[in-house]
Write a protein that holds these residues in place. Structure first.
Motif, PDB file in Angstrom:
ATOM      1  N   ALA A   6     -10.118   6.652   3.507  1.00 53.54           N
ATOM      2  CA  ALA A   6      -9.219   5.587   3.665  1.00 53.54           C
ATOM      3  C   ALA A   6      -9.039   5.096   5.162  1.00 53.54           C
ATOM      4  O   ALA A   6      -8.513   3.652   5.280  1.00 53.54           O
ATOM      5  CB  ALA A   6      -7.706   5.785   3.256  1.00 53.54           C
ATOM      6  N   GLY A   7      -9.201   5.851   6.086  1.00 54.75           N
ATOM      7  CA  GLY A   7      -8.919   5.561   7.441  1.00 54.75           C
ATOM      8  C   GLY A   7      -7.707   5.336   7.937  1.00 54.75           C
ATOM      9  O   GLY A   7      -6.488   5.527   7.013  1.00 54.75           O
ATOM     10  N   PRO A   8      -7.444   5.033   9.188  1.00 57.29           N
ATOM     11  CA  PRO A   8      -6.029   5.094   9.808  1.00 57.29           C
ATOM     12  C   PRO A   8      -5.012   3.963   8.987  1.00 57.29           C
ATOM     13  O   PRO A   8      -3.936   4.001   8.850  1.00 57.29           O
ATOM     14  CB  PRO A   8      -6.270   4.853  11.123  1.00 57.29           C
ATOM     15  N   ASN A   9      -5.740   2.712   8.528  1.00 58.09           N
ATOM     16  CA  ASN A   9      -4.965   1.782   8.185  1.00 58.09           C
ATOM     17  C   ASN A   9      -4.741   2.151   6.565  1.00 58.09           C
ATOM     18  O   ASN A   9      -4.009   1.175   5.880  1.00 58.09           O
ATOM     19  CB  ASN A   9      -5.798   0.312   8.140  1.00 58.09           C
ATOM     20  N   ARG A  10      -5.118   3.096   5.819  1.00 52.90           N
ATOM     21  CA  ARG A  10      -5.109   3.240   4.421  1.00 52.90           C
ATOM     22  C   ARG A  10      -5.308   1.969   3.446  1.00 52.90           C
ATOM     23  O   ARG A  10      -4.448   2.027   2.434  1.00 52.90           O
ATOM     24  CB  ARG A  10      -3.392   3.838   4.150  1.00 52.90           C
ATOM     25  N   GLY A  11      -5.987   1.116   4.075  1.00 53.88           N
ATOM     26  CA  GLY A  11      -6.210  -0.058   3.201  1.00 53.88           C
ATOM     27  C   GLY A  11      -7.388   0.337   2.133  1.00 53.88           C
ATOM     28  O   GLY A  11      -7.692  -0.734   1.526  1.00 53.88           O
ATOM     29  N   TRP A  12      -8.229   1.063   2.610  1.00 53.35           N
ATOM     30  CA  TRP A  12      -9.442   1.475   1.506  1.00 53.35           C
ATOM     31  C   TRP A  12      -9.011   1.784   0.059  1.00 53.35           C
ATOM     32  O   TRP A  12      -8.159   2.720  -0.033  1.00 53.35           O
ATOM     33  CB  TRP A  12     -10.370   2.597   2.086  1.00 53.35           C
ATOM     34  N   ALA A  13      -9.656   1.090  -1.058  1.00 57.26           N
ATOM     35  CA  ALA A  13      -9.693   1.625  -2.313  1.00 57.26           C
ATOM     36  C   ALA A  13     -10.940   1.452  -3.102  1.00 57.26           C
ATOM     37  O   ALA A  13     -11.655   0.804  -2.708  1.00 57.26           O
ATOM     38  CB  ALA A  13      -8.587   0.617  -3.151  1.00 57.26           C
ATOM     39  N   ARG A  14     -11.092   2.496  -3.932  1.00 60.84           N
ATOM     40  CA  ARG A  14     -12.263   2.441  -4.768  1.00 60.84           C
ATOM     41  C   ARG A  14     -12.112   1.126  -5.690  1.00 60.84           C
ATOM     42  O   ARG A  14     -11.051   0.417  -5.852  1.00 60.84           O
ATOM     43  CB  ARG A  14     -12.615   3.450  -5.614  1.00 60.84           C
ATOM     44  N   PRO A  15     -13.359   0.326  -6.022  1.00 63.82           N
ATOM     45  CA  PRO A  15     -13.264  -0.916  -6.679  1.00 63.82           C
ATOM     46  C   PRO A  15     -12.336  -0.840  -7.828  1.00 63.82           C
ATOM     47  O   PRO A  15     -12.374   0.062  -8.728  1.00 63.82           O
ATOM     48  CB  PRO A  15     -14.891  -1.007  -7.307  1.00 63.82           C
ATOM     49  N   GLY A  16     -11.283  -1.798  -7.852  1.00 65.09           N
ATOM     50  CA  GLY A  16     -10.745  -1.746  -9.258  1.00 65.09           C
ATOM     51  C   GLY A  16      -9.329  -0.763  -8.906  1.00 65.09           C
ATOM     52  O   GLY A  16      -8.256  -0.897  -9.728  1.00 65.09           O
ATOM     53  N   GLY A  17      -9.426  -0.018  -7.821  1.00 65.00           N
ATOM     54  CA  GLY A  17      -8.238   0.966  -7.573  1.00 65.00           C
ATOM     55  C   GLY A  17      -7.092   0.339  -6.696  1.00 65.00           C
ATOM     56  O   GLY A  17      -7.199  -0.883  -6.263  1.00 65.00           O
ATOM     57  N   GLU A  18      -6.166   1.320  -6.223  1.00 64.38           N
ATOM     58  CA  GLU A  18      -5.129   1.138  -5.411  1.00 64.38           C
ATOM     59  C   GLU A  18      -5.295   1.615  -3.945  1.00 64.38           C
ATOM     60  O   GLU A  18      -5.323   3.053  -4.164  1.00 64.38           O
ATOM     61  CB  GLU A  18      -3.874   1.478  -6.167  1.00 64.38           C
ATOM     62  N   SER A  19      -5.270   1.096  -3.279  1.00 64.29           N
ATOM     63  CA  SER A  19      -5.107   1.812  -1.661  1.00 64.29           C
ATOM     64  C   SER A  19      -3.719   2.567  -1.686  1.00 64.29           C
ATOM     65  O   SER A  19      -2.875   2.364  -2.079  1.00 64.29           O
ATOM     66  CB  SER A  19      -5.263   0.720  -0.647  1.00 64.29           C
ATOM     67  N   MET A  20      -3.708   3.436  -0.542  1.00 59.73           N
ATOM     68  CA  MET A  20      -2.669   4.139  -0.168  1.00 59.73           C
ATOM     69  C   MET A  20      -1.623   3.201   0.370  1.00 59.73           C
ATOM     70  O   MET A  20      -0.473   3.304   0.149  1.00 59.73           O
ATOM     71  CB  MET A  20      -3.040   5.196   0.993  1.00 59.73           C
ATOM     72  N   ARG A  21      -1.969   1.991   1.110  1.00 65.30           N
ATOM     73  CA  ARG A  21      -1.193   1.006   1.681  1.00 65.30           C
ATOM     74  C   ARG A  21      -0.464   0.423   0.329  1.00 65.30           C
ATOM     75  O   ARG A  21       0.627  -0.035   0.395  1.00 65.30           O
ATOM     76  CB  ARG A  21      -1.738   0.049   2.546  1.00 65.30           C
ATOM     77  N   GLN A  22      -1.042   0.129  -0.693  1.00 65.44           N
ATOM     78  CA  GLN A  22      -0.560  -0.569  -1.853  1.00 65.44           C
ATOM     79  C   GLN A  22       0.222   0.087  -2.399  1.00 65.44           C
ATOM     80  O   GLN A  22       1.302  -0.242  -2.969  1.00 65.44           O
ATOM     81  CB  GLN A  22      -1.862  -1.074  -2.600  1.00 65.44           C
ATOM     82  N   LEU A  23      -0.074   1.551  -2.634  1.00 65.68           N
ATOM     83  CA  LEU A  23       0.836   2.651  -3.392  1.00 65.68           C
ATOM     84  C   LEU A  23       2.086   2.494  -2.560  1.00 65.68           C
ATOM     85  O   LEU A  23       3.145   2.602  -3.105  1.00 65.68           O
ATOM     86  CB  LEU A  23       0.352   3.782  -3.512  1.00 65.68           C
ATOM     87  N   SER A  24       2.170   2.823  -1.181  1.00 68.76           N
ATOM     88  CA  SER A  24       3.421   2.450  -0.388  1.00 68.76           C
ATOM     89  C   SER A  24       4.481   1.526  -0.722  1.00 68.76           C
ATOM     90  O   SER A  24       5.467   1.448  -1.025  1.00 68.76           O
ATOM     91  CB  SER A  24       2.920   2.627   1.130  1.00 68.76           C
ATOM     92  N   GLY A  25       3.466   0.172  -0.931  1.00 71.54           N
ATOM     93  CA  GLY A  25       4.329  -1.020  -0.992  1.00 71.54           C
ATOM     94  C   GLY A  25       5.032  -0.973  -2.366  1.00 71.54           C
ATOM     95  O   GLY A  25       6.057  -1.517  -2.320  1.00 71.54           O
ATOM     96  N   ARG A  26       4.205  -0.655  -3.380  1.00 63.78           N
ATOM     97  CA  ARG A  26       4.627  -0.545  -4.825  1.00 63.78           C
ATOM     98  C   ARG A  26       5.691   0.459  -4.818  1.00 63.78           C
ATOM     99  O   ARG A  26       6.631   0.184  -5.558  1.00 63.78           O
ATOM    100  CB  ARG A  26       3.743   0.032  -5.705  1.00 63.78           C
ATOM    101  N   ALA A  27       5.659   1.594  -4.352  1.00 60.38           N
ATOM    102  CA  ALA A  27       6.757   2.536  -4.445  1.00 60.38           C
ATOM    103  C   ALA A  27       8.074   2.215  -3.736  1.00 60.38           C
ATOM    104  O   ALA A  27       9.002   2.099  -4.458  1.00 60.38           O
ATOM    105  CB  ALA A  27       6.277   3.898  -3.857  1.00 60.38           C
ATOM    106  N   THR A  28       7.887   1.398  -2.552  1.00 61.27           N
ATOM    107  CA  THR A  28       9.139   1.300  -1.894  1.00 61.27           C
ATOM    108  C   THR A  28       9.630   0.002  -2.719  1.00 61.27           C
ATOM    109  O   THR A  28      10.948  -0.219  -2.865  1.00 61.27           O
ATOM    110  CB  THR A  28       8.827   0.799  -0.287  1.00 61.27           C
ATOM    111  N   ALA A  29       9.159  -0.976  -3.063  1.00 59.53           N
ATOM    112  CA  ALA A  29       9.620  -2.060  -3.714  1.00 59.53           C
ATOM    113  C   ALA A  29      10.372  -1.650  -4.944  1.00 59.53           C
ATOM    114  O   ALA A  29      11.306  -2.105  -5.184  1.00 59.53           O
ATOM    115  CB  ALA A  29       8.420  -3.003  -4.244  1.00 59.53           C
ATOM    116  N   ILE A  30       9.725  -0.707  -5.726  1.00 60.28           N
ATOM    117  CA  ILE A  30      10.330  -0.318  -7.066  1.00 60.28           C
ATOM    118  C   ILE A  30      11.548   0.519  -6.771  1.00 60.28           C
ATOM    119  O   ILE A  30      12.845   0.294  -7.349  1.00 60.28           O
ATOM    120  CB  ILE A  30       9.426   0.404  -8.140  1.00 60.28           C
ATOM    121  N   LEU A  31      11.530   1.218  -5.912  1.00 62.83           N
ATOM    122  CA  LEU A  31      12.799   1.981  -5.540  1.00 62.83           C
ATOM    123  C   LEU A  31      13.833   1.052  -4.720  1.00 62.83           C
ATOM    124  O   LEU A  31      15.056   1.527  -5.014  1.00 62.83           O
ATOM    125  CB  LEU A  31      12.290   3.242  -4.468  1.00 62.83           C
TER     126      LEU A  31
END
Length: 110
Positions: free
Chosen positions: A20-45
């Protein structure tokens, strides 16, 4: 969840963290990056906290979601070692205040 099939979700691990590298923006095709997961988690909480303002909400989830939410809320201590050392069950308290979100729990600075 959110249209992302379970088969495309990427568990946190040394290999995926390195990829994923330092920016955590990498995701496998059709997947969710760590950055996207952080955004999803903070938004729902945050939505749950707003919906139940003044109340208590108890949420159970897997460690990756919890780790990425803590990162999204600014907990700088959270890294691979932190994630691997999370106790089971890992219980963290998030206090949503006017000044921001305060997180407490195992491994976090008080």
């Amino acid at each position: 969840m959110n249209g992302i099939p379970d088969s495309a979700r990427l568990p946190i691990s040394p290999a995926t963290t390195a990829k994923a590298g330092p920016n955590r923006g990498w995701a496998r095709p059709g997947g969710e990056s760590m950055r996207q997961l952080s955004g999803r988690a903070t938004a729902i909480l945050t939505q749950l906290a707003q919906r139940h303002r003044g109340g208590t909400v108890v949420i159970g989830s897997h460690g990756t979601f919890i780790s990425r939410a803590l990162i999204g809320f600014g907990c700088r201590e959270v890294d691979w070692a932190f994630h691997r050392a999370m106790p089971m069950p890992a219980i963290y308290r998030l206090a949503f205040e006017d000044s921001g979100v305060r997180a407490t729990g195992p491994g976090l600075a008080e």
